[in-house]
Write an enzyme that holds these catalytic residues in place. Sequence first.
Site, PDB file in Angstrom:
ATOM      1  N   SER A 120     -22.884  57.785  46.640  1.00  0.00           N
ATOM      2  CA  SER A 120     -21.759  58.213  47.476  1.00  0.00           C
ATOM      3  C   SER A 120     -22.010  59.588  48.081  1.00  0.00           C
ATOM      4  O   SER A 120     -22.364  60.526  47.363  1.00  0.00           O
ATOM      5  CB  SER A 120     -20.479  58.258  46.634  1.00  0.00           C
ATOM      6  N   GLU A 142     -14.273  47.108  52.741  1.00  0.00           N
ATOM      7  CA  GLU A 142     -15.088  47.667  51.648  1.00  0.00           C
ATOM      8  C   GLU A 142     -14.670  46.912  50.399  1.00  0.00           C
ATOM      9  O   GLU A 142     -13.602  47.183  49.847  1.00  0.00           O
ATOM     10  CB  GLU A 142     -14.814  49.168  51.494  1.00  0.00           C
ATOM     11  N   GLY A 202     -10.873  47.215  48.619  1.00  0.00           N
ATOM     12  CA  GLY A 202     -10.301  46.525  47.463  1.00  0.00           C
ATOM     13  C   GLY A 202     -11.151  45.329  47.094  1.00  0.00           C
ATOM     14  O   GLY A 202     -12.355  45.292  47.387  1.00  0.00           O
ATOM     15  N   LYS A 251      -1.034  51.964  53.218  1.00  0.00           N
ATOM     16  CA  LYS A 251      -0.398  51.488  51.993  1.00  0.00           C
ATOM     17  C   LYS A 251      -1.340  51.778  50.819  1.00  0.00           C
ATOM     18  O   LYS A 251      -2.394  51.156  50.698  1.00  0.00           O
ATOM     19  CB  LYS A 251      -0.126  49.982  52.053  1.00  0.00           C
ATOM     20  N   GLU A 267     -17.666  41.256  38.324  1.00  0.00           N
ATOM     21  CA  GLU A 267     -17.544  42.719  38.324  1.00  0.00           C
ATOM     22  C   GLU A 267     -16.838  43.117  37.016  1.00  0.00           C
ATOM     23  O   GLU A 267     -15.676  42.750  36.809  1.00  0.00           O
ATOM     24  CB  GLU A 267     -16.705  43.103  39.545  1.00  0.00           C
ATOM     25  N   CYS A 280     -16.731  50.309  42.480  1.00  0.00           N
ATOM     26  CA  CYS A 280     -17.404  49.189  43.152  1.00  0.00           C
ATOM     27  C   CYS A 280     -18.910  49.380  43.081  1.00  0.00           C
ATOM     28  O   CYS A 280     -19.674  48.428  43.165  1.00  0.00           O
ATOM     29  CB  CYS A 280     -16.950  49.122  44.603  1.00  0.00           C
TER      30      CYS A 280
END
Length: 496
Positions: free
Chosen positions: A460, A269, A247, A193, A400, A303
């Site tokens: 990353s 995550e 999310g 999804k 955040e 994030c």
Amino acid sequence: MSPGTGGALSSGDREHAVVEAVPTELFVNGQWRPSGGGKTFDVEDPSTGKVLRAVADATVEDGMAALDAAVAAQAGWARYPPRERGEILRRAYEVMMARQEDLALLMTLEMGKPVAESRGEIAYAAEFLRWFAEEAVRIDGGFAVAPGGSGRVLVMRQPVGPSLLITPWNFPTAMGTRKIGPAVAAGCTMVLKPASLTPLSMLAVADILAECGLPPGVLNVVPSSSAGRLMEPLIRDGRARKLSFTGSTEVGRLLLEQCAEQIMRTSMELGGNAPFLVFADADLDAAVGGAMVAKMRNIGEACTAANRFYVHAEVVEEFSRRLAEQMGSLRIGRGSDEGVDVGPLIEARAREKVRQLVDDAVARGAQVLVGGEPVDGPGYFYRPTVLVDVPPDAELTSTEIFGPVAPIIAFTDEQQVLAAANDSPFGLVSYVYTSDLNRALRVCERLEAGMVGLNQGLVSNPAAPFGGIKHSGLGREGGAVGIEEFLETKYVAVAT
Ligand code: NAP
């Protein structure tokens, strides 16, 4: 998706062609089909607020049909030769790279990031498919003589089984392939999804995987405007054996509760609140460059975004001045226009949150060096902002920000800054700039985070284990361990 738009079309026509080329129905059991309820929801361009496309809105029955397909395909897919699973991923990597320009433009249109960054994300996303194509043929087990001499210990690695994947809007392609790659390599079937704000990128990837030979039922994609209503019955159903979620921590916590009922394997995550530490001995050019990347990648909507800058008192003035200069010179605009550095935030609500956080910090005594306000006009733009003298009780030090705002706090002592950096329920990533090797290792060891950027503002990397500790998550994606999340270990006690 292959509109073959080349360079001959005007930019408006090219945007239209790229958006129109994406399938917008549900992808279930290898077929594109409308929602059972016949409903659709709109996907908007955040730089204009205009609708790009209407996408099929999955009902609970559609979700169940997707799960039925994944369950039915699981046994055959688990027996599929690993080399062939890997080759499907490898082909999809090649196709994604061949269509990088169109995929990047599509992502920019639905998410807003500058197209140069979208190109980077497509390459990053495709690389997960290549990496896990290589891992598919390296799944191994073990065989040992039991310590007593009689009996043998045989260890097998097997796919976890049908998996539910839920992805966010901020990296619409890479957060999907980071899950699809290892699931395909391990032999798991999936129901995915995507975020309702950005489903088009994931639909385009599903189309490519089907074109590259992924068998029906292995990957099912069900966009929905009501995520909770769609996913909870699929989790509680009991046939899915794994949930992989990227999310917010808030939603992650809720999903963990739901998964507990079925004792389901989970990968989480979640959110972050990254500290960025600059010691007095740091190379300031490198620190400012790294700060720009750690803060401004994805318009701050990452994030991994640096959320709190702790800079030694000896260099704080110089660092702040240089950072403000660079932030102030960034070009704001529609992400699809070449040369733009800062696109819009994802939606009006997100921009309002950033505005409130900055206003709160200023009301508590922070000084604005540059920016500090939204941009008027259509789209959800906010000016790149640097704040100094930020008091520790300002809300943005613990929340955040998810926007282009760099709050700077001065420090004088290593112990004090480590305590401040670790004083957060989150622990995804931290950044450290220092030229003292002993300090670098000491501080890296003591930071409470799943990842540390040492003298670099970007962590990353598909070949490295990505993930957080504390409220930032459970498990790791990418690297040699990424496939583990989709494998079970079976021990066979062998009589001899
Ligand atoms: P979000 O609101 O938690 O949504 C993430 C996904 O969960 C979306 O697909 C969303 O669907 C779905 N969702 C929402 N409520 C749900 C529910 N009750 N049941 C099942 N699914 C549900 O997060 P977001 O705003 O999209 O993403 C931003 C957050 O993700 C930030 O906190 C960021 O730090 C985090 N993030 C973490 C990583 C990492 O690797 N650690 C990477 C990227 C982002 P809808 O779109 O329909 O709401």
